[in-house]
Design a protein around this motif. Structure first.
Motif: not given
Length: 476
Positions: A360-367, A334-348
């Motif tokens: 999402k960045y913080r959620e991924g790190i917490k996971l 789950p951490a890698e997927i949430v972090l990928l989501e964070a990146e996808a959002i940040a890149r538009g």
């Protein structure tokens, strides 16, 4: 993630073992071979062999490509040096993933297709696992048999498809599988043989969408797939620890994690500096004051460093929190997927803006840190909170810096998950300090495995060997 206790040395009756690479992609030439087999017998053989390769032969030997460790014994890291002599390693991975993995999954799918009514969930599960193996194959070799693979009657010498086509084919195969899933009462699926989810089709749906996101993020380096990424981010995904896709090992003979079992057999269950901390990786942890340092690594008194210098200049060894008998082979976290989501959002690529990306960045790190709760290496809640509070607000950073911060956390999450860590580093080049290890026979970082000589000799369509440090198609 549902856990199942089955003997890891289980050998299903209907195993297809090839003795030459020319028949590794052929499931129909043996007149004595079974043509219809209960998928509950086939799936354990596929999953166990897949994870044996991933844990000991990939993570245990290739992790120093991205500096998760530096090998104390070169037998655990020679491929990172661009050594062309280790044909057994590449041949064994190639053969197992095609012959035991894909071959048996296609047989499971064909068995389901021959039944009336067709158990569509079995077909979906088979296709999703095939997609995962093809993802591993193309990110290891780039061009691989895909469109003509496993159909030797029609294609005795399958073509090696370009990576762009393989990745797009993986996305299409996942979509086919997801469209088949039937969550209704009485719908038949692989249950006992499904060592990942026990037939839970909600979780298989999450698996498919998460794998699709991973493939699309590779494609996004080269083409506009933002609409597909946005759709994948909006679909059910692996975002909770209970959703994680992994093969669980157990602290019992016959069920040990293969990487730890190497230590068990030859070093009494300890790490006698066979996997040492890499200065490059540990420097990132120290710079961030990341509490995962003492989860990932143990102190070692054999480096001549003064007391209290844990982690300084690589003064540590990979921890028995990681190298332990019951550590799972974590396919998608789950951490890698949430972090990928964070990146996808940040890149538009997906909606939400930089504020949503930061969440999402913080959620991924917490996971990533929460995974170790109630396990060896557990991190105190106060330390998790302090670490998260120490990180910059992505909204206050330039976009490129915000994206890089997310990508760095993906690198840290993938520790000792070498197939994922290697792929994500090649995609992002974060951190930039990753370099070829000392003594490397190639000038750059290893980008690909070489094709098994038997496969090259048997198939005239096999590509010419590229330089091992030549970037793959998906790289920027």
């Amino acid at each position: 993630m549902k856990k199942y206790f089955l003997p890891i040395l289980l050998a299903a009756t209907f195993v297809f073992v090839n003795t030459g690479c020319d028949d590794a992609l052929d499931i129909n030439t043996d007149p004595l071979a079974a043509t219809a087999v209960d998928p509950n017998l086939l799936f354990p053989e596929v999953l166990v062999n897949l994870s044996n390769n991933r844990t000991i032969e990939v993570s245990g030997r290739l992790g120093n490509i991205v500096h998760y460790y530096e090998p104390g014994l070169t037998v655990f890291g020679t491929m990172a040096y661009g050594d062309l002599s280790n044909t057994f390693l590449v041949g064994n991975i190639w053969s197992n993933w095609y012959s035991i993995g894909l071959k048996n999954l296609v047989l499971a799918e064909q068995t389901a297709l021959s039944q009336d009514p067709q158990p569509v969930n079995v077909i979906a599960q088979s296709k999703l696992l095939q997609s995962f193996i093809y993802y591993l194959l193309t990110t290891s070799w780039e061009e691989v048999p895909f469109s003509q693979a496993l159909n030797a009657d029609e294609f005795p010498n399958p073509v090696f498809d370009p990576q762009e086509q393989v990745l797009e084919g993986i996305v299409a195969m996942v979509d086919e599988a997801l469209a088949l899933i039937d969550k209704g009462d009485g719908a038949f699926s692989v249950t006992d043989g499904d060592l990942i989810y026990g037939g839970n089709m909600d979780n298989w749906e999450r698996f498919g969408n998460s794998l699709k996101l991973k493939a699309l993020m590779l494609l996004a380096n080269k083409k506009d797939v933002s609409a597909q990424i946005a759709a994948a981010v909006a679909a059910p995904r692996i975002t909770a620890l209970s959703d994680e896709a992994a093969l669980q090992y157990f602290d019992a003979p016959g069920n040990f994690n293969p990487l730890w079992n190497t230590l068990n057999l030859f070093a009494g269950g300890n790490n006698p500096e066979w996997w040492n901390a890499s200065t490059i990786f540990i420097d990132v942890l120290n710079e961030l004051e990341d509490p995962r340092l003492s989860t990932y690594y143990d102190e070692s008194d054999s480096f001549g460093a003064p007391p209290g210098s844990f982690g300084v200049d690589g003064n540590a060894i990979v921890s028995l929190n990681i190298l332990r008998p019951d550590f799972p082979d974590r396919y998608i976290t789950p951490a890698e997927i949430v972090l990928l989501e964070a990146e996808a959002i940040a890149r538009g690529f997906a909606p939400g803006g930089i504020g949503a990306a930061d969440t999402k960045y913080r959620e991924g790190i917490k996971l990533s840190m929460d995974f170790y709760d109630a396990k060896p290496g557990a991190i105190q809640e106060v330390d998790k909170e302090a670490y998260l509070n120490s990180l910059p607000n992505l909204a206050e950073l330039p976009t490129d810096d915000a994206v890089e911060a997310i990508q760095l956390q993906i690198y840290l999450e993938d520790f000792m998950r070498s197939p994922e860590g290697w792929t994500q580093w090649r995609r992002t080049k974060v951190p930039s300090t990753v370099q070829a290890p000392a003594g490397s026979q190639i000038s750059g970082v290893l980008r690909r495995l070489f094709y098994p000589p038997d496969e090259v000799g048997a198939n005239p369509n096999a590509p010419n060997l590229k330089d091992l440090d030549e970037p793959m198609w998906f790289e920027n």
